[in-house]
Design a protein around this motif. Structure first.
Motif, PDB file in Angstrom:
ATOM      1  N   UNK A 170      21.876  65.782 -24.546  1.00 47.39           N
ATOM      2  CA  UNK A 170      22.510  65.026 -22.825  1.00 47.39           C
ATOM      3  C   UNK A 170      21.483  64.583 -22.623  1.00 47.39           C
ATOM      4  N   UNK A 171      21.939  64.473 -21.448  1.00 43.09           N
ATOM      5  CA  UNK A 171      20.245  64.236 -20.000  1.00 43.09           C
ATOM      6  C   UNK A 171      20.121  65.015 -19.347  1.00 43.09           C
ATOM      7  N   UNK A 213      18.011  54.983 -24.640  1.00 48.20           N
ATOM      8  CA  UNK A 213      17.071  53.988 -23.429  1.00 48.20           C
ATOM      9  C   UNK A 213      16.975  52.435 -24.450  1.00 48.20           C
ATOM     10  N   UNK A 214      17.551  51.920 -25.507  1.00 47.21           N
ATOM     11  CA  UNK A 214      17.998  51.012 -26.045  1.00 47.21           C
ATOM     12  C   UNK A 214      19.666  50.417 -26.261  1.00 47.21           C
ATOM     13  N   UNK A 215      20.315  51.158 -26.656  1.00 45.54           N
ATOM     14  CA  UNK A 215      21.605  51.191 -26.756  1.00 45.54           C
ATOM     15  C   UNK A 215      21.902  51.204 -25.553  1.00 45.54           C
ATOM     16  N   UNK A 216      22.649  50.339 -24.616  1.00 48.01           N
ATOM     17  CA  UNK A 216      23.341  51.021 -24.368  1.00 48.01           C
ATOM     18  C   UNK A 216      24.297  51.810 -24.128  1.00 48.01           C
ATOM     19  N   UNK A 217      25.045  51.289 -25.251  1.00 46.82           N
ATOM     20  CA  UNK A 217      26.760  52.424 -25.126  1.00 46.82           C
ATOM     21  C   UNK A 217      26.174  53.922 -26.214  1.00 46.82           C
ATOM     22  N   UNK A 218      24.748  53.971 -26.769  1.00 43.32           N
ATOM     23  CA  UNK A 218      24.550  55.495 -26.938  1.00 43.32           C
ATOM     24  C   UNK A 218      24.291  55.874 -25.131  1.00 43.32           C
ATOM     25  N   UNK A 220      24.989  55.716 -22.979  1.00 46.83           N
ATOM     26  CA  UNK A 220      25.973  56.072 -22.053  1.00 46.83           C
ATOM     27  C   UNK A 220      26.639  56.667 -22.353  1.00 46.83           C
ATOM     28  N   UNK A 221      26.908  57.625 -23.980  1.00 37.55           N
ATOM     29  CA  UNK A 221      27.474  58.294 -23.993  1.00 37.55           C
ATOM     30  C   UNK A 221      26.352  60.013 -23.616  1.00 37.55           C
ATOM     31  N   UNK A 222      24.697  59.760 -23.666  1.00 30.57           N
ATOM     32  CA  UNK A 222      24.132  60.750 -23.812  1.00 30.57           C
ATOM     33  C   UNK A 222      24.109  60.929 -21.966  1.00 30.57           C
TER      34      UNK A 222
END
Length: 857
Positions: A170-171, A213-218, A220-222
């Motif tokens: 998670x972030x 940081x590369x895939x916007x969807x992933x 956002x989830x993290x």
């Protein structure tokens, strides 16, 4: 000509194949073996191995009842009318079974058994948990390489003291407090042998962190979700599977007998060791240490179990995805009892799809117990004690994987068992990619669990109301699953297009056995229509406030029929429109209904008749059954409720008679179960009561009601008897009516009461003009198998016996096992013959009167 196991059913009453309780009685000895008994001689092969043999159907039933997980048994066509069996067994199990004459031998693939196969081809992709370069070390490395979003967390230690390590993603994860973000847990390898499942979670972890940081969807989830990756729960057992002879080890590494080493008979099934419904019965888990589904000496006895419980309690996950193999299913909901839908299944329906459009291609979404019943399992614990929505994906079999690519080296013939997923990067990557969209949908859905992001494009309705066409009451309860987050949940009704009458919808808290579980986001709510009269047309619906907007369920209308103050309902289940048997042309009404009604009246009650063949209404629980103090359900000349497409069932061994019932039979049984759950009382009588046909010996105990995923289509068995069709389990008779096993008594001449309500009662027995008495049932009482002191919920007792009968009892030690012509519980009386088959009206009156006195006091 090919010899078949089965003969087609004739249209007249016939003598049944003697489905004696021999198998269950033999297994009674197996179940009763104490933990400290002398060890059985070991069988050849590994500690756990694949064994094969060609068995009779009675021997298959013996195998099914021996505490073996149904997933471990595969059945096919044998020679000379026998069944070809493959079963994953430990040495103690196979030695014990072979003592009973099964003659099971170790399966070899290309001349090698499982231990030799592992030696010959050491793993390439699959790796142990412990040791340099293996999974535990990799988890620590992933966390170290992504410190801003990943950290390694030891959630506990194993029996052998190894750390059970998860990676939290998670972030700003190191500063993240628990429950500040919605949680999704991906875990695997509770069962050690299921090597494909750690790979699924390991690869999913990499997919998430590498995409940050590369895939916007992933990303956002993290940033918004607390993700936990636990590739190996059973770390000791998983490591053990990489040693000679243990490739198919399932359990943890508990040294049950304390001899200082892990051998056959050791270990505890971590997916039967949880506190929720632990040890509910001996079918969903086993009390025997040698069993592969041994539940342990106590609930949560194992450190691995306690570690998981601690994690769930700490996090209160929105979703738990618990990967297993190998059956290609998406399991959810109630696992301890068959065919029991619950409120949060409304969410699972949208999330997982159906057999035609599943969330994972090729997998079948279904209720947990549709695979087989379990108790003390992970999903029940997480859902009902920690607020999770749990899904158990059963990943691909070796055979399915081996058939994926025609241009590779893999063929099904190279599979030792369904669990031995090919050690091939291309196939493992393909299975991961197939599961990836659903796995990601869980990450997307954690923020709004009751409105999941469905990969099959479905949404979750706010209401799921139970519709019905008629009511037999002065008042009427109406039920619906309703989203908990709605405010002002209200029940509405109009009588004869009159004014909208309203009351607050109240939550139903469940019955005596079920109805109060898997209801975190949806609940079952009820409302009551007051002062309705025969002939009224009543429109009903529910409403609620959703963020300031009024939302409503679909409206439906029912008609009120007269109950005429009756207190006992007679269900005439004669099925004169069916095919087993075929009734004389022109039959338009039940033959014995008035006779039963008169017997109820003579017992001091007022009856009303429901001709089920003419009006097979579904559902029937609240709108019909619950309005009566007791129900008398009789079969008359009916053998099984079947339509032409139901008889016979097509199988790879020939046509099987008596093996599928019409949907209405399943619906009636489940409705009566629901009625008993809410305090109803039942008298059930019929010559084939509790008869589930010859395939019940092969499918784990039950009768089919349709094709898997499409119950409206006829069952066709092309592979395993458990997997191809929908099964109406024999659990209702075992656990609600006290009849654990049915035998054929044949043509007894007399009923003799032996206890309780029938003490001192005798009655001569004989056939009627259209129904010769030749297949009466006798029952092994459930409490003789599951003793009352340990299983009070199944308390049952023998209240009648037979004289005569042309089906001999088993010889030798089994001759001492007691069986009953009639069984009673607190809420039911079951006769293995029809009341009309008592030869005098006075005797018939006595049987019904005594039964109703027992039920209604």
């Amino acid at each position: 000509m090919t010899r078949t196991v089965f003969r087609h059913a004739s249209t007249r009453r016939k003598r049944l194949t003697p489905v004696l309780a021999t198998a269950a009685l033999l297994i009674g000895a197996l179940v009763a073996t104490p933990a400290n008994a002398a060890p059985q001689p070991e069988a050849p092969g590994g500690a756990v191995d694949v064994y094969t043999g060609e068995l009779t159907t009675d021997q298959v039933k013996l195998l099914n009842r021996s505490g073996i997980d149904q997933e471990d048994i595969s059945l096919g066509k044998g020679q000379g009318g026998r069944v070809q069996v493959e079963a994953v067994l430990n040495g103690a199990q196979v030695a014990e079974l072979n003592k009973q004459g099964l003659r099971l031998t170790v399966k070899t693939v290309q001349g090698k058994d499982v231990a030799q196969r592992l030696k010959a081809a050491p793993p390439k992709v699959f790796r142990p948990y412990s040791g340099p370069g293996n999974l535990h070390e990799e988890l620590l490395k992933v966390a170290a390489e992504h410190p801003s979003i990943a950290t390694a967390v030891d959630i506990g230690t194993s029996v052998q003291g190894k750390p059970i390590t998860a990676v939290r993603v998670s972030k700003n994860v190191r500063n993240l407090k628990d429950r500040k973000r919605p949680v999704a847990i991906y875990q695997a390898a509770q069962h050690a042998r299921e090597w494909i499942t750690p790979e699924m979670v390991r690869r999913l972890l990499h997919h998430y962190v590498n995409g940050y940081g590369k895939d916007a969807e992933l990303t956002q989830i993290i940033n918004t979700t607390d993700l936990w990756f636990l590739p190996v729960v059973n770390v000791d057992g998983y490591d053990l599977t990489f040693t000679d002879g243990f490739r198919l080890w399932r359990k943890n590494a508990r040294d049950n007998n304390g001899d200082g080493k892990v051998t056959t008979g050791d270990g505890i099934d971590l997916n039967r060791n949880f506190t929720y419904k632990w040890g509910y019965d001996n079918e969903g888990s086993s009390p025997r240490p040698a069993s592969e589904v041994y539940r342990g000496p106590a609930a949560a006895s194992e450190p691995e179990t306690r570690a998981q419980i601690g994690l769930y309690k700490r996090l209160r996950p929105a979703y738990l995805i618990n990967y297993h193999s190998a059956a290609e299913l998406l399991l959810h909901g109630v696992g301890w009892q068959a065919l029991t839908r619950s409120p949060d299944d409304v969410i699972h329906d949208a999330l997982l799809g159906d057999i035609d459009q599943p969330a994972v291609p090729g997998y079948t979404p279904e209720l947990g117990a549709q695979l087989y019943t379990t108790n003390g399992d992970t999903d029940g614990e997480a859902d009902n004690k920690h607020g999770a929505l749990s899904v158990t994906p059963e990943m691909a079999t070796c055979k399915t994987a081996a058939n994926t690519f025609p241009d590779d080296e893999w063929t099904p013939e190279k599979c030792g068992s369904v669990f031995e997923f090919p050690d091939d990067e291309r196939l493992i990557a393909h299975e991961f990619e197939k599961n990836l969209p659903f796995a990601l949908s869980i990450g997307k859905s954690a923020r709004t669990p009751d409105n999941p992001v469905s990969v099959v494009g479905r949404t979750v309705p706010d209401f799921e109301a139970k519709r019905f066409p008629v009511s037999y009451g002065d008042t009427q309860e109406v039920q619906a699953y309703i989203r908990r987050s709605l405010d002002d949940k209200t029940f509405h009704y109009r009588i004869n297009a009159g004014p909208d009458q309203q009351e607050e919808a109240h939550e139903w808290r469940g019955g005596e056995r079920f109805g109060n579980e898997n209801d975190h986001y949806f609940g079952e709510y009820r409302g009551e229509v007051a002062e309705q009269k025969p002939g009224d047309k009543v429109e009903v619906w529910f409403s609620g406030d959703k963020n300031g907007e009024l939302v409503e369920s679909r409206h439906f209308t029912y008609t009120v029929n007269s109950r005429d103050k009756a207190d006992v309902l007679v269900i005439a289940d004669e099925d004169y429109r069916g095919v087993n048997p075929t009734y004389p042309p022109g039959t338009r009404s039940p033959k014995y209904a008035q006779q039963y009604a008169d017997l109820v009246k003579a017992a001091g009650h007022k009856p009303i008749i429901w001709d089920f063949s003419a009006a097979p209404i579904d559902p029937v629980h609240l709108n019909i059954l619950k309005h009566f103090k007791a129900v008398v359900w009789y079969l008359g000349d009916n053998r099984l409720t079947q339509d032409a497409p139901d008889e016979p069932v097509k199988t790879h061994q020939g046509d099987a008679p008596d093996s599928q019932v019409a949907d209405r039979a399943k619906n009636l049984l489940l409705s009566i179960r629901a009625y008993l759950n809410e305090g109803g009382k039942l008298l059930h009588a019929g010559e084939t009561s509790g008869y589930f046909g010859p395939l019940s010996q092969l499918n784990g105990g039950g009768i089919y009601y349709g094709l898997k995923g499409h119950p409206e289509r006829p069952c066709v068995v092309t592979g395993n008897y458990r997997d191809d069709c929908e099964l109406l389990s024999d659990d209702f008779f075992q656990y609600y009516l006290g009849a654990y096993e049915r035998q054929r008594a044949g043509a007894p001449t007399q009923f003799t009461g032996v206890k309780g309500p029938f003490d001192g009662v005798t009655s001569k027995l004989g056939g009627t003009a259209s129904n010769p008495l030749n297949e009466a049932g006798r029952f092994q009482v459930t409490s003789t198998v599951l003793p009352r002191d340990a299983f009070p919920q199944f308390a049952s007792w023998k209240v009648g016996d037979y004289l005569g009968g042309d089906a001999p009892r088993p010889a030798g030690a089994l001759a001492t096992v007691d069986t009953a012509s009639a069984v009673a519980t607190r809420d039911s009386v079951l006769f293995g013959f029809g009341i009309e088959q008592a030869t005098t009206p006075a005797e018939q009156r006595t049987l019904v009167s005594r039964a109703l006195d027992h039920l209604l006091g």
